[in-house]
Every structure is written in structure tokens, then in C-alpha cells.
Design an enzyme around this catalytic site. Structure first.
Site, short mmCIF file in Angstrom:
data_model
loop_
_atom_site.label_atom_id
_atom_site.label_comp_id
_atom_site.label_asym_id
_atom_site.label_seq_id
_atom_site.Cartn_x
_atom_site.Cartn_y
_atom_site.Cartn_z
N ASP A 178 -3.67 27.27 -14.41
CA ASP A 178 -2.14 26.98 -14.27
C ASP A 178 -1.74 26.72 -15.42
OD1 ASP A 178 -2.34 27.42 -11.59
OD2 ASP A 178 -2.70 25.60 -11.50
N ASP B 90 -1.03 31.01 -0.61
CA ASP B 90 -1.08 29.55 -0.22
C ASP B 90 -0.66 29.04 0.80
OD1 ASP B 90 -0.85 29.39 -3.04
OD2 ASP B 90 1.26 29.70 -3.60
#
Length: 260
Positions: free
Chosen positions: A11, A130
Site C-alpha cells: 500500500d 473493500d
């Protein structure tokens, strides 16, 4: 038996790898190019780069890191974050990505999945979901849990059922599902096995389990039952709790087919 994949996830925000808990409280975890080289050397099956910054600068910095890594490693690279168009996909592919993942842009415009698949093939299109569990009052009448797909880095509940969204996305052209559990992310409490099972049963494409890896048994478990095609790992690798060889040795000892 098809080999299961172990995929480190980087990330990236403004040129640095970061990691938090449930998409919050982000801390620095290192340089993306350096970590990518390490994981490539350890035997990772793929690498996933996700730009979690919201700016053009952040995305440009990430793509530059991908260019550097692509010159040195020879495993598939998946790039996501800020991919809003076929042109953005083209930029990522030209930087060295083998496939791209999309989340918010696809929720806003599902046709984007079809356009991307037409341009590069479904094998290059990864839908990132998500997902978070719906609270009890909104659950199915039979008491079964449900999950909603979130946009904007896990900040906005779209109200869309995550499993239904996975089914539609595959019909539109997604060739793989990257399934992120917001509830489990960064907790070390293990993957959301029930969510993973529901999506695996619903779609005919590979599903990557993401969010919650805290020990080797949990990684092995999600690959065995419900049988995810791959496990995404971040914190355990970034902060030195384990290595790719350790993960693969443990998984193989438990009966998981891995690639060396």
C-alpha cells in the site's frame, strides 16, 4: 492441483509503503522498490501495488516505483489505486504492470470493467472489493450475514451487496477478485473466511483473500478452506514477522500446493 499464490501487498502513499488497521492509523513500512526486490528474491508469486493516496503526485510516484521494479523482477505485477479510465490502465501497463485493479471507479461506472477487458483482456482486470459486514438489523431475514462494498478507500458504504457486486463484475469482464475485508484489515485476527467462501462459491474466477493475516496457520487456512486461490499478505512481511519461504514451507506441510 493448481498452485496457490502468496502475494505481498504494498500500500503506497506518496512514495512510501504504509500499513494500518482497518484502513486507518497508517504507519511507514518502507520503500516500495526495496520491499518489492526483497519479496521477489524470497519467491513471491506476484506483487500488488496499491496507491492509497488521492493525488496525481502519489500515483505518478507509484508508477515510477513500478517502472524501477519491473526492470529487475520477473513475476506478475498488479497495480491499483487511482485507475479511473482505460487511459490510466494504459499508463500502468506501460509502466510495467501485468494487470490492474479497480475499486471505486468501477463502482461509479461498471462499464469501465467491460472497456478495460476489451482493451487488454479479462486476465488483466482485477476487481478490488473493500467489504464490511452489515450490522444485524440489515442482515438477511434468515440471519445470514451480509457484506457491503465500500468505496473511497473504505470510507463510503455504497449499500451494494459485495457478493452480488462480484457476480456482476465478472459478467462485465473482471478476470479476478481481490477481496479485502475491512473488518479484518491489519488486525492479525485472520481472514474473513465466511466472506471469502461466499464469493468463491459465487464466481468462476480466481479470488484473492486479503485482510487479517496474523500467523502462518491463518494464511494456510484460507487457502485450504474455503480454498482461496491466493493470499495477500502485508504487515506480517513488512514488519519482519515472517518471510515468503516460511509461509510456503508451512503451507506445503499442511497440504497446500505452492510454487517454489
Amino acid at each position: 492441483m493448481q498452485a496457490k499464490r502468496i502475494i505481498p501487498c504494498l500500500d503506497v502513499d506518496d512514495g512510501r509503503v504504509v500499513k494500518g488497521v482497518k484502513f486507518k492509523e497508517l504507519g511507514d513500512a518502507g520503500d516500495p522498490a526495496e520491499l518489492a526486490r526483497r519479496y521477489n528474491g524470497e519467491g513471491a508469486d506476484e506483487l500488488t501495488f496499491l496507491d492509497i493516496g488521492a493525488s496525481y503526485k502519489s500515483r505518478a510516484t507509484l508508477l515510477e516505483a513500478v517502472r524501477r521494479v519491473a526492470k529487475e523482477v520477473f513475476i506478475p505485477l498488479c497495480v491499483g489505486g487511482g485507475i479511473r479510465s482505460v487511459e490510466d490502465m494504459r499508463d500502468a501497463m506501460n509502466a510495467g504492470a501485468d494487470k490492474v485493479s479497480v475499486c471505486t471507479a468501477a463502482l461509479r461506472n461498471p462499464q469501465l470493467l467491460r472497456d478495460m477487458a476489451a482493451a487488454y483482456g479479462s486476465q488483466c482486470v482485477v476487481l478490488s472489493i473493500d467489504a464490511a459486514r452489515v450490522t444485524a438489523p440489515a442482515a438477511d431475514s434468515d440471519g445470514a450475514p451480509r457484506w457491503h462494498a465500500y468505496s473511497q478507500g473504505g470510507r463510503v458504504d455504497t449499500g451494494l451487496d459485495a457478493v452480488d457486486w462480484a457476480i456482476l463484475a465478472v459478467k462485465l469482464g473482471a478476470g479476478e477478485i481481490l477481496l479485502n475485508s475491512i473488518d479484518a484489515d491489519g488486525t492479525g485476527g485472520g481472514y474473513d473466511l465466511e466472506l471469502t467462501r461466499r464469493v468463491l462459491e459465487a464466481v468462476p474466477v480466481p479470488v484473492i483473500a486479503s485482510g487479517g493475516a496474523g500467523n502462518l496457520d491463518q494464511i494456510t487456512g484460507v487457502l485450504l478452506d474455503p480454498g482461496a486461490d491466493a493470499a495477500l499478505v502485508a504487515s506480517m512481511l513488512h514488519f519482519g514477522k515472517t518471510t515468503i519461504p516460511d509461509i510456503k514451507k508451512h503451507a506445503e506441510a499442511k497440504g497446500v500446493c505452492v510454487r517454489w
